[in-house]
Design an enzyme around this catalytic site. Structure first.
Site, PDB file in Angstrom:
ATOM      1  N   SER A 175      -9.818  -4.355  11.350  1.00 38.37           N
ATOM      2  CA  SER A 175     -10.203  -4.180   9.944  1.00 38.37           C
ATOM      3  C   SER A 175     -11.033  -5.340   9.422  1.00 38.37           C
ATOM      4  CB  SER A 175      -8.915  -4.078   9.119  1.00 38.37           C
ATOM      5  OG  SER A 175      -9.195  -4.307   7.760  1.00 38.37           O
TER       6      SER A 175
ATOM      7  N   GLU B  77     -10.607  -6.562   6.696  1.00 35.51           N
ATOM      8  CA  GLU B  77      -9.662  -7.439   5.992  1.00 35.51           C
ATOM      9  C   GLU B  77      -9.405  -8.721   6.787  1.00 35.51           C
ATOM     10  OE1 GLU B  77      -9.214  -6.158   2.433  1.00 35.51           O
ATOM     11  OE2 GLU B  77      -7.589  -7.476   3.027  1.00 35.51           O
TER      12      GLU B  77
ATOM     13  N   TYR C 187      -0.814  -8.027   5.992  1.00 38.61           N
ATOM     14  CA  TYR C 187      -1.481  -6.918   6.699  1.00 38.61           C
ATOM     15  C   TYR C 187      -2.610  -7.449   7.576  1.00 38.61           C
ATOM     16  CZ  TYR C 187      -4.927  -3.174   7.276  1.00 38.61           C
ATOM     17  OH  TYR C 187      -5.857  -2.305   7.802  1.00 38.61           O
TER      18      TYR C 187
HETATM   19  N1  GDD Z   1      -5.352  -0.369  -4.364  1.00 35.04           N
HETATM   20  C1  GDD Z   1      -5.846  -0.873  -5.508  1.00 35.04           C
HETATM   21  N2  GDD Z   1      -5.357  -0.448  -6.705  1.00 35.04           N
HETATM   22  N3  GDD Z   1      -6.822  -1.821  -5.443  1.00 35.04           N
HETATM   23  C2  GDD Z   1      -7.329  -2.292  -6.604  1.00 35.04           C
HETATM   24  C3  GDD Z   1      -6.875  -1.863  -7.852  1.00 35.04           C
HETATM   25  C4  GDD Z   1      -5.840  -0.884  -7.914  1.00 35.04           C
HETATM   26  O1  GDD Z   1      -5.389  -0.471  -8.973  1.00 35.04           O
HETATM   27  N4  GDD Z   1      -7.595  -2.508  -8.804  1.00 35.04           N
HETATM   28  C5  GDD Z   1      -8.452  -3.315  -8.175  1.00 35.04           C
HETATM   29  N5  GDD Z   1      -8.298  -3.202  -6.840  1.00 35.04           N
HETATM   30  C6  GDD Z   1      -9.045  -3.952  -5.828  1.00 35.04           C
HETATM   31  C7  GDD Z   1      -8.166  -4.668  -4.810  1.00 35.04           C
HETATM   32  O2  GDD Z   1      -7.660  -5.899  -5.353  1.00 35.04           O
HETATM   33  C8  GDD Z   1      -9.154  -4.855  -3.672  1.00 35.04           C
HETATM   34  O3  GDD Z   1      -9.919  -6.021  -3.893  1.00 35.04           O
HETATM   35  C9  GDD Z   1     -10.090  -3.636  -3.781  1.00 35.04           C
HETATM   36  O4  GDD Z   1      -9.803  -3.058  -5.059  1.00 35.04           O
HETATM   37  C10 GDD Z   1      -9.889  -2.614  -2.715  1.00 35.04           C
HETATM   38  O5  GDD Z   1      -8.517  -2.318  -2.612  1.00 35.04           O
HETATM   39  P1  GDD Z   1      -7.982  -1.088  -1.699  1.00 35.04           P
HETATM   40  O6  GDD Z   1      -8.715   0.153  -2.041  1.00 35.04           O
HETATM   41  O7  GDD Z   1      -6.497  -1.089  -1.807  1.00 35.04           O
HETATM   42  O8  GDD Z   1      -8.470  -1.474  -0.231  1.00 35.04           O
HETATM   43  P2  GDD Z   1      -8.425  -2.863   0.568  1.00 35.04           P
HETATM   44  O9  GDD Z   1      -9.811  -3.411   0.593  1.00 35.04           O
HETATM   45  O10 GDD Z   1      -7.351  -3.746   0.089  1.00 35.04           O
HETATM   46  O11 GDD Z   1      -8.004  -2.387   2.034  1.00 35.04           O
HETATM   47  C11 GDD Z   1      -8.545  -1.192   2.617  1.00 35.04           C
HETATM   48  O12 GDD Z   1      -9.650  -1.501   3.437  1.00 35.04           O
HETATM   49  C12 GDD Z   1      -9.354  -2.276   4.587  1.00 35.04           C
HETATM   50  C13 GDD Z   1     -10.681  -2.499   5.328  1.00 35.04           C
HETATM   51  O13 GDD Z   1     -11.289  -3.648   4.824  1.00 35.04           O
HETATM   52  C14 GDD Z   1      -7.413  -0.537   3.411  1.00 35.04           C
HETATM   53  O14 GDD Z   1      -7.832   0.720   3.839  1.00 35.04           O
HETATM   54  C15 GDD Z   1      -7.051  -1.345   4.629  1.00 35.04           C
HETATM   55  O15 GDD Z   1      -6.091  -0.642   5.415  1.00 35.04           O
HETATM   56  C16 GDD Z   1      -8.325  -1.563   5.444  1.00 35.04           C
HETATM   57  O16 GDD Z   1      -8.024  -2.325   6.604  1.00 35.04           O
END
Ligand code: GDD
Length: 329
Positions: free
Chosen positions: A129, A131, A153
Site C-alpha cells: 500500500s 500508506e 496498519y
Molecule cells: N475514512 C475517513 N473518514 N477518512 C477521512 C474522513 C472521514 O470522515 N475525513 C477525512 N478523511 C481523510 C483521512 O484522514 C485520510 O487522510 C483520507 O481522508 C483518506 O482516508 P481513507 O479513505 O480512510 O483512506 P486511507 O488513505 O486512510 O487508506 C486507504 O488507502 C490506502 C492506500 O494508500 C485504504 O484503502 C488503505 O487500506 C489503503 O492501503
C-alpha cells in the site's frame, strides 16, 4: 491442444478488490477460489453475482490461522495466489493495532510460509500500500522512496512488503508486491472517505440525510479506480520475472477537492451540509500521497482508464441509483 485452466486463490475475496479481481480472472477463463473469513452475518454482496458461476468456489479461512492454508493450497494446487485480505482501515488500526498487525502482517507470513512448503512454484501477489510511504514528504513516490509508515496498519503492510522481497530472493519464489495508491469504486466500503462522500451526497440530494461529518479535509490522495488496479495485479503475475510496482494515476487531490467536486455534481452546497468532527482525525496523518507509476507504465504496459473526475462521477451515480432503488422498495 487445449490448455489447462489456471487456478487462482484470492484471500479477501469479499472486499472491493477481491470482487473486481474475481470478475477479471473469471472473464479470462480462470477457476477462482475465493477465501472468506467466517462471520455470522454473511456479507457477500460484492460477490453474490458469482455464485452461479461454476468456475467460482468459496472457502472459509482466516488470516489469524494457517491450518486452512495448507489444506486449501494442497487441494487446489493454485497457479496464482492474490493476498488481498487485511484489516484495511487506517483509522481502525489505531484502535485495534494488535489485531491489525496479526491479520495484515503475520497473516502474510503464514501464507508465504504455507506456499513455500506446499506449492513454491505458484505465483504470489501481495497487496502492498501507498500508506507505507506515510509522512515521507518526498513526492512523487516510486518503488525506491523510503517507507515511513504512520499507522499500525502501514507498519504491518511494511512487514509484509519486506517479507515478499525476502521470500523472492531467499527462496527464489515468484512473489510480487503491488504498491497500490488509493483505489475506489462503487463497491468501496462506506467508511472510506470517497464512498462516505458520494453516498452522503446522494442521500442529501434525495432528502434522506441532512449532514455529513468528516475529519481532515487537507489530506491529499492519488485516487484511481479499483477496476483499473486489479488489471495491474494480474499483469504483475504474467511477467518473466517477479518485481514490485507502484500503481497510481500520477495525480493528487485533497479530500476537500473531492468533496467540492461531488457536491458540485449533485448541485449541493458544502457549507449547508458538511461539518468537521474531530473523531475522524488520526493520531498520525499521512498528508500527501502522489504516485509515480512510470515503472508499471513501461514494464507492464498498464494504464489507468479513470481519473478522479470519472471515478467520482461513477461513484456518485451508483450511490444515487442505490438510494433511489431503496426508496422505491
Ligand atoms: N475514512 C475517513 N473518514 N477518512 C477521512 C474522513 C472521514 O470522515 N475525513 C477525512 N478523511 C481523510 C483521512 O484522514 C485520510 O487522510 C483520507 O481522508 C483518506 O482516508 P481513507 O479513505 O480512510 O483512506 P486511507 O488513505 O486512510 O487508506 C486507504 O488507502 C490506502 C492506500 O494508500 C485504504 O484503502 C488503505 O487500506 C489503503 O492501503
Amino acid at each position: 491442444m487445449k490448455t489447462k485452466k489456471k487456478t487462482a486463490i484470492i484471500t479477501g475475496v469479499t472486499g472491493q478488490d477481491g470482487s473486481y479481481l474475481s470478475d477479471l480472472l473469471l472473464k479470462k477463463g480462470y477457476k477462482v477460489v475465493g477465501i472468506k473469513r467466517r462471520t455470522s452475518l454473511i456479507c457477500t454482496d460484492r460477490i453474490d453475482h458469482l455464485y452461479d458461476n461454476e468456475n467460482f468456489v468459496l472457502e472459509y479461512g482466516s488470516m489469524h490461522a494457517s491450518d486452512w492454508m495448507y489444506r486449501i493450497l494442497l487441494k487446489y494446487k493454485p497457479d496464482e495466489i492474490y493476498n488481498l485480505a487485511a484489516q484495511s482501515h487506517v483509522r481502525v488500526s489505531f484502535d485495534n493495532p494488535v489485531e491489525t498487525a496479526d491479520i495484515t502482517g503475520m497473516g502474510t507470513l503464514r501464507l508465504l510460509e504455507a506456499i513455500r512448503q506446499t506449492c513454491p512454484g505458484a505465483k504470489f501477489y501481495q497487496a502492498s500500500s501507498s500508506e507505507m510511504f506515510g509522512d515521507n514528504p518526498e513526492v512523487p513516490q516510486n518503488e525506491k522512496t523510503a517507507l515511513m509508515p504512520a499507522s499500525p496498519y502501514a507498519c504491518a503492510k511494511v512487514f509484509s512488503h519486506n517479507l515478499v522481497r525476502n521470500y523472492r530472493i531467499g527462496y527464489n519464489m515468484y512473489a510480487c508486491s503491488g504498491i497500490l495508491f488509493n483505489h475506489e469504486s462503487p463497491r468501496r466500503g462506506e467508511t472510506f472517505v470517497t464512498r462516505k462522500i458520494t453516498k452522503a451526497a446522494a442521500r442529501i440530494k434525495l432528502g434522506l440525510q441532512e449532514k455529513l461529518y468528516l475529519g481532515n479535509l487537507e489530506a491529499k490522495r492519488d485516487w484511481g479506480h479499483a477496476k483499473d488496479y486489479v488489471e495491474a495485479m494480474w499483469l504483475m503475475l504474467q511477467q518473466d520475472t517477479p518485481d514490485d510496482y507502484v500503481i497510481a494515476t500520477g495525480q493528487t487531490h485533497s479530500v476537500e477537492n473531492f468533496l467540492y467536486f461531488v457536491f458540485g455534481v449533485a448541485g449541493l452546497n458544502v457549507d449547508h451540509h458538511v461539518e468537521i468532527d474531530p473523531k475522524f482525525f488520526r493520531p498520525h496523518e499521512v498528508p500527501l500521497l502522489l504516485g509515480d507509476p512510470t515503472k508499471a507504465f513501461t514494464k507492464l504496459g498498464w494504464r489507468p482508464k479513470y481519473d478522479m473526475v470519472k471515478l467520482a462521477e461513477d461513484m456518485y451515480e451508483s450511490d444515487l441509483a442505490i438510494e433511489l432503488a431503496r426508496m422505491q422498495k
